[in-house]
Design a protein around this motif. Structure first.
Motif, PDB file in Angstrom:
ATOM      1  N   ASN A   1       0.771  -1.335   0.300  1.00 38.13           N
ATOM      2  CA  ASN A   1      -0.305  -0.224   0.148  1.00 38.13           C
ATOM      3  C   ASN A   1       0.759   1.481   0.139  1.00 38.13           C
ATOM      4  O   ASN A   1       0.471   2.005  -0.902  1.00 38.13           O
ATOM      5  N   ILE A   2       2.237   1.412   1.102  1.00 33.64           N
ATOM      6  CA  ILE A   2       3.155   2.894   1.387  1.00 33.64           C
ATOM      7  C   ILE A   2       3.607   2.498  -1.186  1.00 33.64           C
ATOM      8  O   ILE A   2       3.505   3.746  -1.102  1.00 33.64           O
ATOM      9  N   ARG A   3       4.353   1.201  -1.330  1.00 34.86           N
ATOM     10  CA  ARG A   3       4.238   1.848  -2.516  1.00 34.86           C
ATOM     11  C   ARG A   3       3.683   1.752  -3.660  1.00 34.86           C
ATOM     12  O   ARG A   3       3.548   2.937  -4.400  1.00 34.86           O
ATOM     13  N   LEU A   4       1.586   1.558  -3.467  1.00 32.86           N
ATOM     14  CA  LEU A   4       0.977   1.716  -4.697  1.00 32.86           C
ATOM     15  C   LEU A   4       0.818   3.653  -4.025  1.00 32.86           C
ATOM     16  O   LEU A   4       0.579   4.843  -5.118  1.00 32.86           O
TER      17      LEU A   4
ATOM     18  N   LEU B   1      10.656  16.257  -7.790  1.00 33.36           N
ATOM     19  CA  LEU B   1       9.396  16.002  -6.596  1.00 33.36           C
ATOM     20  C   LEU B   1       9.617  14.543  -7.098  1.00 33.36           C
ATOM     21  O   LEU B   1       9.462  13.694  -6.702  1.00 33.36           O
ATOM     22  N   TYR B   2       9.428  14.285  -8.206  1.00 28.92           N
ATOM     23  CA  TYR B   2      10.156  13.095  -9.133  1.00 28.92           C
ATOM     24  C   TYR B   2      11.025  12.012  -9.140  1.00 28.92           C
ATOM     25  O   TYR B   2      10.599  10.871  -8.063  1.00 28.92           O
ATOM     26  N   ILE B   3      12.012  12.938  -9.016  1.00 27.06           N
ATOM     27  CA  ILE B   3      13.004  11.978  -9.016  1.00 27.06           C
ATOM     28  C   ILE B   3      13.461  11.627  -7.206  1.00 27.06           C
ATOM     29  O   ILE B   3      13.615  10.345  -7.000  1.00 27.06           O
ATOM     30  N   VAL B   4      12.862  12.628  -6.319  1.00 24.22           N
ATOM     31  CA  VAL B   4      13.238  12.283  -4.632  1.00 24.22           C
ATOM     32  C   VAL B   4      11.662  11.118  -4.855  1.00 24.22           C
ATOM     33  O   VAL B   4      12.029  10.214  -4.249  1.00 24.22           O
ATOM     34  N   PHE B   5      10.485  11.235  -5.341  1.00 23.43           N
ATOM     35  CA  PHE B   5       9.962  10.428  -4.695  1.00 23.43           C
ATOM     36  C   PHE B   5      10.414   9.045  -5.653  1.00 23.43           C
ATOM     37  O   PHE B   5       9.832   8.170  -4.918  1.00 23.43           O
TER      38      PHE B   5
ATOM     39  N   GLN C   1      12.673   3.387  -4.595  1.00 20.72           N
ATOM     40  CA  GLN C   1      13.899   2.578  -4.769  1.00 20.72           C
ATOM     41  C   GLN C   1      14.089   1.960  -3.636  1.00 20.72           C
ATOM     42  O   GLN C   1      14.516   0.910  -3.388  1.00 20.72           O
ATOM     43  N   LEU C   2      14.413   2.927  -2.328  1.00 18.67           N
ATOM     44  CA  LEU C   2      15.234   2.599  -1.717  1.00 18.67           C
ATOM     45  C   LEU C   2      13.743   1.452  -0.814  1.00 18.67           C
ATOM     46  O   LEU C   2      14.874   0.441  -0.678  1.00 18.67           O
ATOM     47  N   ILE C   3      13.232   1.715  -0.517  1.00 19.95           N
ATOM     48  CA  ILE C   3      11.891   0.803  -0.259  1.00 19.95           C
ATOM     49  C   ILE C   3      12.148  -0.627  -1.124  1.00 19.95           C
ATOM     50  O   ILE C   3      11.659  -1.546  -0.133  1.00 19.95           O
TER      51      ILE C   3
ATOM     52  N   LYS D   1      13.365  -6.367  -1.380  1.00 20.46           N
ATOM     53  CA  LYS D   1      14.099  -7.119  -1.652  1.00 20.46           C
ATOM     54  C   LYS D   1      13.894  -8.458  -2.343  1.00 20.46           C
ATOM     55  O   LYS D   1      13.545  -8.150  -3.307  1.00 20.46           O
ATOM     56  N   ASN D   2      14.010  -9.249  -1.960  1.00 21.53           N
ATOM     57  CA  ASN D   2      13.318 -11.045  -3.205  1.00 21.53           C
ATOM     58  C   ASN D   2      11.811 -11.266  -2.442  1.00 21.53           C
ATOM     59  O   ASN D   2      11.431 -12.735  -2.370  1.00 21.53           O
ATOM     60  N   ALA D   3      11.683 -10.877  -2.003  1.00 19.32           N
ATOM     61  CA  ALA D   3      10.154 -10.690  -0.855  1.00 19.32           C
ATOM     62  C   ALA D   3       9.284 -11.099  -1.559  1.00 19.32           C
ATOM     63  O   ALA D   3       8.714 -10.174  -2.438  1.00 19.32           O
ATOM     64  N   ILE D   4       8.760 -12.085  -1.351  1.00 23.65           N
ATOM     65  CA  ILE D   4       6.726 -13.071  -2.099  1.00 23.65           C
ATOM     66  C   ILE D   4       6.038 -11.783  -1.087  1.00 23.65           C
ATOM     67  O   ILE D   4       5.276 -12.576  -1.898  1.00 23.65           O
ATOM     68  N   LEU D   5       5.921 -12.916  -0.007  1.00 25.48           N
ATOM     69  CA  LEU D   5       4.558 -12.711   0.815  1.00 25.48           C
ATOM     70  C   LEU D   5       5.515 -11.820   2.334  1.00 25.48           C
ATOM     71  O   LEU D   5       6.093 -12.592   3.156  1.00 25.48           O
ATOM     72  N   PHE D   6       4.156 -11.278   2.629  1.00 26.10           N
ATOM     73  CA  PHE D   6       4.887 -11.126   4.247  1.00 26.10           C
ATOM     74  C   PHE D   6       3.689 -11.206   5.421  1.00 26.10           C
ATOM     75  O   PHE D   6       2.272 -11.080   4.523  1.00 26.10           O
ATOM     76  N   THR D   7       3.462 -11.766   6.198  1.00 25.34           N
ATOM     77  CA  THR D   7       2.109 -11.790   6.635  1.00 25.34           C
ATOM     78  C   THR D   7       2.240 -11.243   7.812  1.00 25.34           C
ATOM     79  O   THR D   7       3.868 -10.500   8.196  1.00 25.34           O
TER      80      THR D   7
END
Length: 192
Positions: A50-53, A86-90, A95-97, A103-109
């Protein structure tokens, strides 16, 4: 429990992958892992998605403002420079997140309901290019937590789980993933 797995497998169409495309193979295996872990009572944690979205939506809004601002170029130069910054910062934050947290995570629970654990799981997978070795890692979602346990993993050839036609033999894969989840649970009991 065995009857439930049989019902789940018989109600679906068989999962088929293009055996020449490692992305197709990894996608089907990752999708199956997600189904298996959720069926074991671990609810999915979608906060990071949700944060990425949200950040992606902000990036799109910035781009739309830059594109459709009501003044022409020489007059809107400072506004465009601000939008570009702003585009570059966001994008950098996004990318940092992805690099640091996902990383290679497919699922957080979250932890299973009714569980005494205070941390959920992070399921990570790897299938290197030009390799048939699939690695699945189960770790604590919060490694700094008191209830965090050591990660468990397995690395096996994908040829064990697919037929020559590219159909996933879900029963075999299900068993391997279930065994890894049990191993993680045993590590939890041993460390107490």
């Amino acid at each position: 429990m065995e009857a439930k797995k049989g019902e789940i497998a018989s109600n679906k169409n068989p999962k088929k992958a293009n055996l020449l495309d490692h992305h197709s193979i990894k996608h089907i295996l990752d999708e199956s892992v997600t189904e298996i872990v959720k069926s074991k009572g671990y609810p999915e944690d979608v906060r990071l998605s949700n944060i990425r979205l949200l950040i992606g939506t902000i990036i799109i809004i910035i781009a739309l403002f830059a594109q459709f601002y009501n003044k022409k170029f020489p007059e809107n130069r400072n506004f465009l420079i601000g939008c570009i910054i702003l585009y570059i910062v966001f994008n950098g934050i996004l990318q940092l997140i992805i690099y640091i947290k996902e990383k290679n995570a497919i699922l957080f629970t979250y932890p299973p309901t009714g569980s005494f654990h205070t941390t959920g799981l992070v399921i990570t997978s790897k299938l290197p290019r030009f390799s048939d070795k699939y690695t699945l890692i189960i770790a604590s979602a919060d490694p700094e937590s008191i209830s965090a346990k050591p990660p468990v993993e397995f690395t096996k050839s994908v040829t064990q789980w697919f037929t020559k036609e590219g159909v996933l033999v879900e029963g075999l894969f299900w068993k391997d993933v279930e065994d890894l989840i049990k191993k993680y649970a045993e590590e939890t009991k041993k460390s107490k």
